[in-house]
Design an enzyme around this catalytic site. Structure first.
Site, PDB file in Angstrom:
ATOM      1  N   ALA A  86     -14.239   1.160  -0.626  1.00 23.11           N
ATOM      2  CA  ALA A  86     -13.158   2.154  -0.592  1.00 23.11           C
ATOM      3  C   ALA A  86     -12.194   1.805   0.530  1.00 23.11           C
ATOM      4  O   ALA A  86     -11.709   0.690   0.615  1.00 23.11           O
ATOM      5  CB  ALA A  86     -13.747   3.554  -0.440  1.00 23.11           C
ATOM      6  N   LYS A 100       1.441  -7.543   5.193  1.00 23.91           N
ATOM      7  CA  LYS A 100       1.122  -6.330   4.447  1.00 23.91           C
ATOM      8  C   LYS A 100       2.343  -5.440   4.465  1.00 23.91           C
ATOM      9  O   LYS A 100       3.181  -5.528   5.381  1.00 23.91           O
ATOM     10  CB  LYS A 100      -0.054  -5.589   5.089  1.00 23.91           C
ATOM     11  CG  LYS A 100      -0.886  -4.785   4.086  1.00 23.91           C
ATOM     12  CD  LYS A 100      -1.756  -5.701   3.246  1.00 23.91           C
ATOM     13  CE  LYS A 100      -2.713  -4.911   2.365  1.00 23.91           C
ATOM     14  NZ  LYS A 100      -3.624  -5.792   1.611  1.00 23.91           N
ATOM     15  N   GLY A 103     -13.935   2.930  -7.490  1.00 24.49           N
ATOM     16  CA  GLY A 103     -12.702   2.664  -8.223  1.00 24.49           C
ATOM     17  C   GLY A 103     -12.907   1.499  -9.165  1.00 24.49           C
ATOM     18  O   GLY A 103     -14.034   1.151  -9.531  1.00 24.49           O
ATOM     19  N   ASP A 137     -17.796   8.389  -4.485  1.00 26.66           N
ATOM     20  CA  ASP A 137     -16.340   8.323  -4.483  1.00 26.66           C
ATOM     21  C   ASP A 137     -15.800   9.706  -4.132  1.00 26.66           C
ATOM     22  O   ASP A 137     -16.431  10.728  -4.456  1.00 26.66           O
ATOM     23  CB  ASP A 137     -15.806   7.883  -5.859  1.00 26.66           C
ATOM     24  CG  ASP A 137     -14.372   7.373  -5.793  1.00 26.66           C
ATOM     25  OD1 ASP A 137     -14.193   6.146  -5.656  1.00 26.66           O
ATOM     26  OD2 ASP A 137     -13.441   8.193  -5.853  1.00 26.66           O
ATOM     27  N   LYS A 162      -8.062 -13.816   5.794  1.00 25.50           N
ATOM     28  CA  LYS A 162      -8.500 -14.004   4.413  1.00 25.50           C
ATOM     29  C   LYS A 162      -7.968 -15.318   3.844  1.00 25.50           C
ATOM     30  O   LYS A 162      -8.721 -16.087   3.233  1.00 25.50           O
ATOM     31  CB  LYS A 162      -8.024 -12.830   3.557  1.00 25.50           C
ATOM     32  CG  LYS A 162      -8.500 -12.855   2.123  1.00 25.50           C
ATOM     33  CD  LYS A 162      -8.018 -11.638   1.345  1.00 25.50           C
ATOM     34  CE  LYS A 162      -8.580 -10.354   1.882  1.00 25.50           C
ATOM     35  NZ  LYS A 162      -8.259  -9.184   1.019  1.00 25.50           N
ATOM     36  N   VAL A 212     -12.611  -1.762  -8.750  1.00 27.93           N
ATOM     37  CA  VAL A 212     -13.405  -2.869  -8.226  1.00 27.93           C
ATOM     38  C   VAL A 212     -14.864  -2.460  -8.067  1.00 27.93           C
ATOM     39  O   VAL A 212     -15.778  -3.184  -8.469  1.00 27.93           O
ATOM     40  CB  VAL A 212     -12.833  -3.372  -6.884  1.00 27.93           C
ATOM     41  CG1 VAL A 212     -13.726  -4.456  -6.291  1.00 27.93           C
ATOM     42  CG2 VAL A 212     -11.420  -3.915  -7.077  1.00 27.93           C
ATOM     43  N   GLY A 227     -17.288   3.887  -2.906  1.00 23.63           N
ATOM     44  CA  GLY A 227     -15.960   3.676  -3.471  1.00 23.63           C
ATOM     45  C   GLY A 227     -16.110   3.179  -4.890  1.00 23.63           C
ATOM     46  O   GLY A 227     -16.397   2.001  -5.117  1.00 23.63           O
ATOM     47  N   ARG A 236       0.840  -1.197   0.000  1.00 27.52           N
ATOM     48  CA  ARG A 236       0.000   0.000   0.000  1.00 27.52           C
ATOM     49  C   ARG A 236       0.873   1.243   0.000  1.00 27.52           C
ATOM     50  O   ARG A 236       1.805   1.351   0.797  1.00 27.52           O
ATOM     51  CB  ARG A 236      -0.918  -0.022   1.211  1.00 27.52           C
ATOM     52  CG  ARG A 236      -1.807   1.195   1.374  1.00 27.52           C
ATOM     53  CD  ARG A 236      -2.915   0.948   2.382  1.00 27.52           C
ATOM     54  NE  ARG A 236      -3.850  -0.068   1.915  1.00 27.52           N
ATOM     55  CZ  ARG A 236      -5.080  -0.217   2.381  1.00 27.52           C
ATOM     56  NH1 ARG A 236      -5.532   0.575   3.339  1.00 27.52           N
ATOM     57  NH2 ARG A 236      -5.869  -1.174   1.914  1.00 27.52           N
TER      58      ARG A 236
END
Length: 312
Positions: free
Chosen positions: A225, A72, A176, A195, A60, A178, A174, A36
Site C-alpha cells: 500500500a 516524481k 489493490g 486494505d 530503483k 498489484v 494493501g 501521484r
C-alpha cells in the site's frame, strides 16, 4: 543536505491546483517517475513525499540497471474533482512536465492511470503507459507484481531454504491491483490480506483490518500500500521472518533497516522489489522490446535479489 537537482512547484492556471515535480538525478539519463494524485494534510507533506519518492526512483533505476535517473511528480488533490476539473488539473500538470524539456518523463502512480497519461500526452510527449489501444503499454500493475514475485522467490529460498511458499502464512497489506496479483501468484500459500477499502474484501483470502496487518504472526509480510509503514515501533511488533513488497519508501528512516536486521528479519529493499513496472515499461516503450522479452527483463529481479542477499 539537499540532494536533488530540481524541485518546481506550480499553481495550475486552469485548475488552481498545486502540482510539483522533483528531479533527484539525471546523471544516468533522463529522470523517470510516476505522477501521484492524492490529498495531503499540508503542502509541506506533499513536498516531503515528492522528494523522497524521486530519490527512491534513482535507487530503483540504478538497481535495475536502467539508464535513467529518478524523479516524481505530485498533484495535490485536496478536494473532490469533477471529470472536467480533473482534466484541467492534468493539463496543468502537462504544462509543468513540458518545462523540463524531456529531463522528466512521467508515468502513472497512486491516484492516476493510463487514461490520465493520455490526457498528459495531449500537451506533452513525455508520458508513458497510455492505454494499449492508444499505443501505450497500459497499466504497469502486472509487471510490478511479477517483479515482486521474482523477488519473493529468491528471498524465500534465502530465508526458508526453498522458493516454494506452499503452506506458509503470507500477509499482504494493501489489496489493490498489484496486491491482488501477488496473492494470485502464490497458489498454495495461506494468504491474509488487508486494505483501507472494505469493498476489496474477498472470500478467496483471509482478511485483517489494516491496523492489525503488521501485528499478525506470519512467515512473510508484503507491504503493498502506502510507504512509511515500517517505523521503529512497527518493527518491534513484527512477528515475521521476511518482508518483501512493492510499496515505495517503506522505511520511515534508513535506520529502520538496521532494526530489521537486528531482529533477524530479512527485508528486500522496495526499490529492488518494486522495479518490475518501470523495467517493463521502458523496455517496451523506449527499447522497442516485445511483451515476452520485456517480461524476461523483469524476471532478472530474482537474480538481483539473490546476489543482494548473498552479500548480507
Amino acid at each position: 543536505m539537499w540532494e536533488h537537482e530540481r524541485l518546481v512547484v506550480r499553481t495550475g492556471k486552469r485548475s488552481g491546483v498545486t502540482t510539483m515535480v522533483a528531479i533527484h538525478s539525471t546523471a544516468a539519463g533522463p529522470a523517470v517517475g510516476g505522477c501521484r494524485m492524492k490529498a495531503y494534510g499540508q503542502i509541506t507533506d506533499a513536498v516531503t513525499d515528492v522528494l523522497r519518492l524521486s530519490k527512491a526512483m534513482t535507487l530503483k533505476c540504478e538497481a535495475a540497471g536502467i539508464p535513467h535517473g529518478g524523479a516524481k511528480s505530485v498533484i495535490v488533490a485536496d478536494r473532490p474533482l469533477t471529470p472536467e476539473q480533473r482534466r484541467d488539473v492534468l493539463l496543468d500538470h502537462a504544462d509543468l512536465v513540458n518545462e523540463f524539456g524531456g529531463a522528466y518523463r512521467a508515468g502513472p502512480d497512486v491516484g492516476t492511470g493510463p487514461d490520465d497519461m493520455a490526457v498528459l500526452r495531449e500537451l506533452t510527449p513525455w508520458a508513458y503507459c497510455l492505454p494499449e489501444d492508444q499505443g501505450g503499454t497500459g497499466s504497469s500493475s502486472g509487471p510490478t507484481a511479477r517483479g515482486v514475485l521474482a523477488a519473493l522467490k529468491a528471498a524465500a529460498e534465502h530465508t526458508f531454504g526453498t522458493a516454494d511458499l506452499t503452506g506458509r502464512k503470507v500477509v499482504i497489506s494493501g489489496f489493490g491491483s498489484v496486491g491482488e496479483l501477488i496473492a494470485e501468484g502464490l497458489p498454495g500459500a495461506d494468504i491474509t490480506v488487508s486494505d483501507v477499502d472494505e469493498s476489496r474484501r474477498s472470500d478467496r483470502f483471509g482478511w485483517v483490518h489494516p491496523d492489525e496487518a503488521y501485528k499478525v504472526k506470519a512467515d512473510v509480510l508484503v507491504p503493498a500500500a502506502v510507504g512509511g509503514v515500517l517505523s521503529p515501533d512497527t518493527v518491534r511488533e513484527l512477528d515475521v521472518r521476511l518482508v518483501v513488497g512493492p510499496a515505495n519508501n517503506q522505511l520511515t528512516d534508513d535506520g529502520v533497516a538496521n532494526l530489521l536486521a537486528e531482529r533477524g528479519i530479512v527485508w528486500v529493499p522496495d526499490h529492488v522489489a518494486s522495479a518490475g513496472g518501470v523495467i517493463y515499461t521502458l523496455a517496451r516503450e523506449d527499447d522497442g522490446d516485445d511483451h515476452d522479452t520485456a517480461l524476461r527483463r523483469v524476471d532478472v529481479i530474482e537474480d538481483t535479489v539473490r546476489k543482494l542477499l548473498a552479500n548480507r
